[in-house]
Design an enzyme around this catalytic site. Structure first.
Site, short mmCIF file in Angstrom:
data_model
loop_
_atom_site.label_atom_id
_atom_site.label_comp_id
_atom_site.label_asym_id
_atom_site.label_seq_id
_atom_site.Cartn_x
_atom_site.Cartn_y
_atom_site.Cartn_z
N SER A 64 58.84 59.15 17.11
CA SER A 64 59.74 58.93 18.25
C SER A 64 60.43 60.22 18.67
O SER A 64 60.61 61.14 17.88
CB SER A 64 60.81 57.89 17.89
N1 SAH Z 1 59.79 55.18 13.12
C1 SAH Z 1 58.60 55.94 13.42
C2 SAH Z 1 58.08 55.63 14.81
C3 SAH Z 1 56.64 55.25 14.77
S1 SAH Z 1 55.96 54.50 16.20
C4 SAH Z 1 58.79 57.42 13.17
O1 SAH Z 1 59.92 57.83 12.86
O2 SAH Z 1 57.83 58.18 13.24
C5 SAH Z 1 56.00 52.79 15.74
C6 SAH Z 1 55.23 52.38 14.51
O3 SAH Z 1 55.29 50.94 14.44
C7 SAH Z 1 53.74 52.72 14.51
O4 SAH Z 1 53.44 53.49 13.38
C8 SAH Z 1 53.04 51.36 14.47
O5 SAH Z 1 51.84 51.37 13.72
C9 SAH Z 1 54.11 50.48 13.82
N2 SAH Z 1 53.99 49.04 14.05
C10 SAH Z 1 53.66 48.38 15.18
N3 SAH Z 1 53.62 47.05 14.97
C11 SAH Z 1 53.96 46.85 13.65
C12 SAH Z 1 54.07 45.72 12.80
N4 SAH Z 1 53.84 44.47 13.24
N5 SAH Z 1 54.41 45.91 11.51
C13 SAH Z 1 54.64 47.15 11.01
N6 SAH Z 1 54.52 48.27 11.76
C14 SAH Z 1 54.18 48.13 13.06
#
Ligand code: SAH
Length: 213
Positions: A64
């Site tokens: 993010s």
């Molecule tokens: N907090 C992260 C942001 C990653 S983007 C950071 O600091 O880098 C969002 C993430 O949510 C992705 O890696 C995606 O694979 C995950 N995601 C999406 N749906 C999900 C679900 N149902 N359960 C767990 N993770 C999920």
């Protein structure tokens, strides 16, 4: 992995930029100025690690934007020892920020490869109180509930009721809700069956998907 004076200087500038954009929570700003964001990104993007933009981390996912991390972390009103469930570990950056703020973090990722790489990275950096789960975050972690705070870092089409049930009374859930763009919601559990919803600014997240990969 090295964290040079140059990186530290760039982080200081990033923090100044976040303050200009309205972030005031000192615990959030301190964590962002401490944590080397370039450790969480591909070497190819190292030069841009301290710009306020999101970056690809593989599997069509992104780390993010720092402003988004700061905004969500501020809304959580993190207190030391808060038990926080994060859904969407991704790079692990947000989980590390919450941990630096003194929270006990339980983070869930649906992609096995991202789960593995973030767990390996954060363990090597000494974050040994964060608990990692390779699971479908839609179900939350009922076996570890209730949580003081819940943070969703992927865009949900609607608010998953099952997650709100895992919140303590008085607890806060921060979740982006919407299809193409999302409004940030801050949901406070004010009673057994009572919730206060605040609809805040617009963001664009990768989608909150169901099932594991
Ligand atoms: N907090 C992260 C942001 C990653 S983007 C950071 O600091 O880098 C969002 C993430 O949510 C992705 O890696 C995606 O694979 C995950 N995601 C999406 N749906 C999900 C679900 N149902 N359960 C767990 N993770 C999920």
């Amino acid at each position: 992995m090295t964290d040079s004076y140059r990186h530290k200087g760039l982080r200081k500038k990033l923090v100044e930029n976040l303050i200009e954009k309205g972030i005031t929570d000192h615990k959030v700003l301190d964590a962002i100025s401490t944590l080397p964001r370039h450790f969480f990104m591909d070497l190819a993007f190292e030069e841009k690690a301290y710009e306020d933009i999101p970056f690809p981390i593989g599997k069509e996912q992104t780390i993010s934007q720092p402003f988004t991390v700061a905004y969500q972390s501020s809304l959580l009103e993190v207190q030391k020892r808060d038990k926080i469930m994060e859904i969407g570990t991704g790079s692990g950056y947000q989980a590390a920020i919450l941990s630096l703020m003194g929270a006990r973090v339980y983070t869930i990722e649906r992609h096995e490869s991202l789960f593995n790489s973030s767990k390996t990275l954060l363990t090597s950096l000494g974050f040994n109180t964060i608990q990692f789960f390779w699971k479908d975050g839609y179900k939350g972690l009922p076996e570890y509930a209730p949580f003081d705070k819940i943070l969703v870092t992927a865009g949900a089409e609607s608010i998953p009721e099952i997650l709100l049930q895992q919140l303590k009374i008085g607890g806060i859930c921060v979740i982006p809700v919407g299809k193409k763009d999302q409004h940030m919601y801050k949901i406070t559990r004010t009673g057994e069956n009572e919730f206060k919803n605040e609809k805040l600014d617009t963001f664009r997240f990768v989608p909150f998907l169901t099932g594991k990969e």
